[in-house]
Design an enzyme around this catalytic site. Structure first.
Site, PDB file in Angstrom:
ATOM      1  N   HIS A  62       0.545  -1.097   0.220  1.00 54.34           N
ATOM      2  CA  HIS A  62      -0.071   0.093  -0.021  1.00 54.34           C
ATOM      3  C   HIS A  62       0.982   1.204  -0.258  1.00 54.34           C
ATOM      4  CE1 HIS A  62      -2.770  -2.435   1.633  1.00 54.34           C
ATOM      5  NE2 HIS A  62      -2.955  -2.894   1.426  1.00 54.34           N
ATOM      6  N   LYS A  72       6.869   6.423   6.545  1.00 53.22           N
ATOM      7  CA  LYS A  72       6.642   6.184   8.416  1.00 53.22           C
ATOM      8  C   LYS A  72       7.769   5.561   8.448  1.00 53.22           C
ATOM      9  CE  LYS A  72       2.315   3.332   5.412  1.00 53.22           C
ATOM     10  NZ  LYS A  72       2.173   2.680   4.655  1.00 53.22           N
ATOM     11  N   TYR A 132       3.104   2.174  14.238  1.00 56.38           N
ATOM     12  CA  TYR A 132       4.239   2.624  13.314  1.00 56.38           C
ATOM     13  C   TYR A 132       3.789   4.007  12.956  1.00 56.38           C
ATOM     14  CZ  TYR A 132       0.399   1.311   9.605  1.00 56.38           C
ATOM     15  OH  TYR A 132      -1.086   0.846   8.818  1.00 56.38           O
ATOM     16  N   ASP A 168      -6.563  -6.301  -0.993  1.00 59.04           N
ATOM     17  CA  ASP A 168      -5.556  -6.178  -1.482  1.00 59.04           C
ATOM     18  C   ASP A 168      -5.038  -7.734  -2.399  1.00 59.04           C
ATOM     19  OD1 ASP A 168      -4.128  -5.803   1.749  1.00 59.04           O
ATOM     20  OD2 ASP A 168      -5.131  -4.244   0.066  1.00 59.04           O
TER      21      ASP A 168
HETATM   22  C1  LIG Z   1      -4.695   2.618   7.193  1.00 59.12           C
HETATM   23  C2  LIG Z   1      -5.697   3.066   7.797  1.00 59.12           C
HETATM   24  C3  LIG Z   1      -6.580   2.041   8.162  1.00 59.12           C
HETATM   25  N1  LIG Z   1      -7.703   2.947   8.776  1.00 59.12           N
HETATM   26  C4  LIG Z   1      -9.225   1.730   8.798  1.00 59.12           C
HETATM   27  C5  LIG Z   1      -9.539   2.253   7.784  1.00 59.12           C
HETATM   28  C6  LIG Z   1     -10.440   0.451   7.510  1.00 59.12           C
HETATM   29  O1  LIG Z   1     -11.616   0.391   8.221  1.00 59.12           O
HETATM   30  C7  LIG Z   1      -9.814  -0.163   8.677  1.00 59.12           C
HETATM   31  C8  LIG Z   1      -8.534  -1.070   8.194  1.00 59.12           C
HETATM   32  O2  LIG Z   1      -7.806  -0.842   7.235  1.00 59.12           O
HETATM   33  P1  LIG Z   1      -6.650  -1.326   5.680  1.00 59.12           P
HETATM   34  O3  LIG Z   1      -7.269  -2.970   5.420  1.00 59.12           O
HETATM   35  O4  LIG Z   1      -6.782  -0.469   5.044  1.00 59.12           O
HETATM   36  O5  LIG Z   1      -6.027  -1.786   6.856  1.00 59.12           O
HETATM   37  P2  LIG Z   1      -4.378  -1.949   6.215  1.00 59.12           P
HETATM   38  O6  LIG Z   1      -4.076  -3.351   5.664  1.00 59.12           O
HETATM   39  O7  LIG Z   1      -3.944  -2.808   7.592  1.00 59.12           O
HETATM   40  O8  LIG Z   1      -3.673  -0.842   6.315  1.00 59.12           O
HETATM   41  C9  LIG Z   1      -1.980  -0.479   6.235  1.00 59.12           C
HETATM   42  O9  LIG Z   1      -1.400  -1.236   5.056  1.00 59.12           O
HETATM   43  C10 LIG Z   1       0.493  -1.593   4.591  1.00 59.12           C
HETATM   44  C11 LIG Z   1       1.154  -2.043   5.843  1.00 59.12           C
HETATM   45  C12 LIG Z   1       0.126  -0.044   5.747  1.00 59.12           C
HETATM   46  O10 LIG Z   1       1.466   0.423   5.838  1.00 59.12           O
HETATM   47  C13 LIG Z   1      -0.723   1.192   5.902  1.00 59.12           C
HETATM   48  O11 LIG Z   1      -0.932   1.958   6.729  1.00 59.12           O
HETATM   49  C14 LIG Z   1      -2.392   0.841   5.330  1.00 59.12           C
HETATM   50  O12 LIG Z   1      -2.285   0.247   3.983  1.00 59.12           O
HETATM   51  O13 LIG Z   1      -8.965   0.622   9.425  1.00 59.12           O
HETATM   52  C15 LIG Z   1      -7.954   3.798   9.538  1.00 59.12           C
HETATM   53  O14 LIG Z   1      -8.958   4.805  10.390  1.00 59.12           O
HETATM   54  N2  LIG Z   1      -6.309   4.789   9.565  1.00 59.12           N
HETATM   55  C16 LIG Z   1      -5.802   4.272   9.152  1.00 59.12           C
HETATM   56  O15 LIG Z   1      -4.577   5.328   8.879  1.00 59.12           O
END
Ligand SMILES: Cc1cn([C@H]2C[C@H](O)[C@@H](COP(=O)(O)OP(=O)(O)O[C@H]3O[C@H](C)C(=O)[C@H](O)[C@H]3O)O2)c(=O)[nH]c1=O
Length: 185
Positions: A62, A72, A132, A168
């Site tokens: 991402h 980050k 992070y 993803d």
């Molecule tokens: C990233 C983020 C997500 N959210 C909420 C949005 C979704 O409802 C929930 C899960 O989000 P997501 O599925 O995008 O989380 P990850 O798959 O861990 O995403 C992260 O994964 C990779 C490794 C990264 O480096 C990024 O920081 C980020 O993209 O958290 C928020 O409220 N704030 C945030 O900053």
């Protein structure tokens, strides 16, 4: 804190000093002063904490596009993860190349990832607390990513069946992607 440069401009492995005693340990996991002494003037504005509850969870690859691009500082406070970045900065000598580092609650390694990299990790243990800092706020409308197993990038993942979110599973390949990032030397 020890700072180890990598062949990727701006990408730095950071290893805090850990003070152990009979009670356990203490460390400064982040110090603005120590980073500034290294020329890293990044002002972080958000702390994130993700818990993964099985080995093989793969989050990524991402990024957030400008003007919401995120630098980050990533670490693992419980368990271990294979942390991966891909350089997406047009003009960078390492454009399209990947780098990985094992982050764990045993090696205490951290990775400072400049803006312009995509980021991902795969958990190596059943529970991983991934923590992070970012220098820009979450901006979902600016989110982008690349598919984890893009053969043109060739990331070498641990031999484990990945557990991915639905979003993803359908990320694009690098060859179908126009990077919004420019390397500023
Ligand atoms: C990233 C983020 C997500 N959210 C909420 C949005 C979704 O409802 C929930 C899960 O989000 P997501 O599925 O995008 O989380 P990850 O798959 O861990 O995403 C992260 O994964 C990779 C490794 C990264 O480096 C990024 O920081 C980020 O993209 O958290 C928020 O409220 N704030 C945030 O900053």
């Amino acid at each position: 804190m020890e700072f180890r440069a990598t062949k990727f401009p701006g990408l730095v492995v950071c290893i805090p000093r850990v003070f152990g005693d009979k009670r356990g340990f203490f460390m400064e996991s982040y110090s603005q002063r120590l980073f500034a002494d290294q020329g890293i003037e990044t002002a972080f504005v958000q702390d994130n904490h993700a818990r993964s509850v099985q080995k093989g969870v793969l989050r990524g690859v991402h990024f957030q596009a400008p003007p919401h691009a995120q630098a980050k500082l990533v670490r693992v406070s419980k368990g271990a993860a294979w942390d991966v970045v891909v350089d997406l900065r047009k003009g960078s000598p390492t454009y399209g190349e990947w780098y990985a580092e094992t982050l764990s609650d045993e090696n205490f390694h951290q990775l400072f990832i400049p803006q312009g990299f995509a980021h991902a990790y795969m958990t190596l243990t059943d529970v991983v607390e991934f923590q992070y800092k970012t220098d820009n706020f979450y901006a979902p409308e600016s989110e982008g990513g690349l598919i984890w197993n893009d053969p043109d990038i060739g990331i070498e993942w641990p031999d484990c069946t990945p557990v991915l979110s639905d979003k993803d599973l359908v990320l694009p390949r690098l060859r179908d992607f126009v990077s919004p990032f420019v390397f500023d030397g």
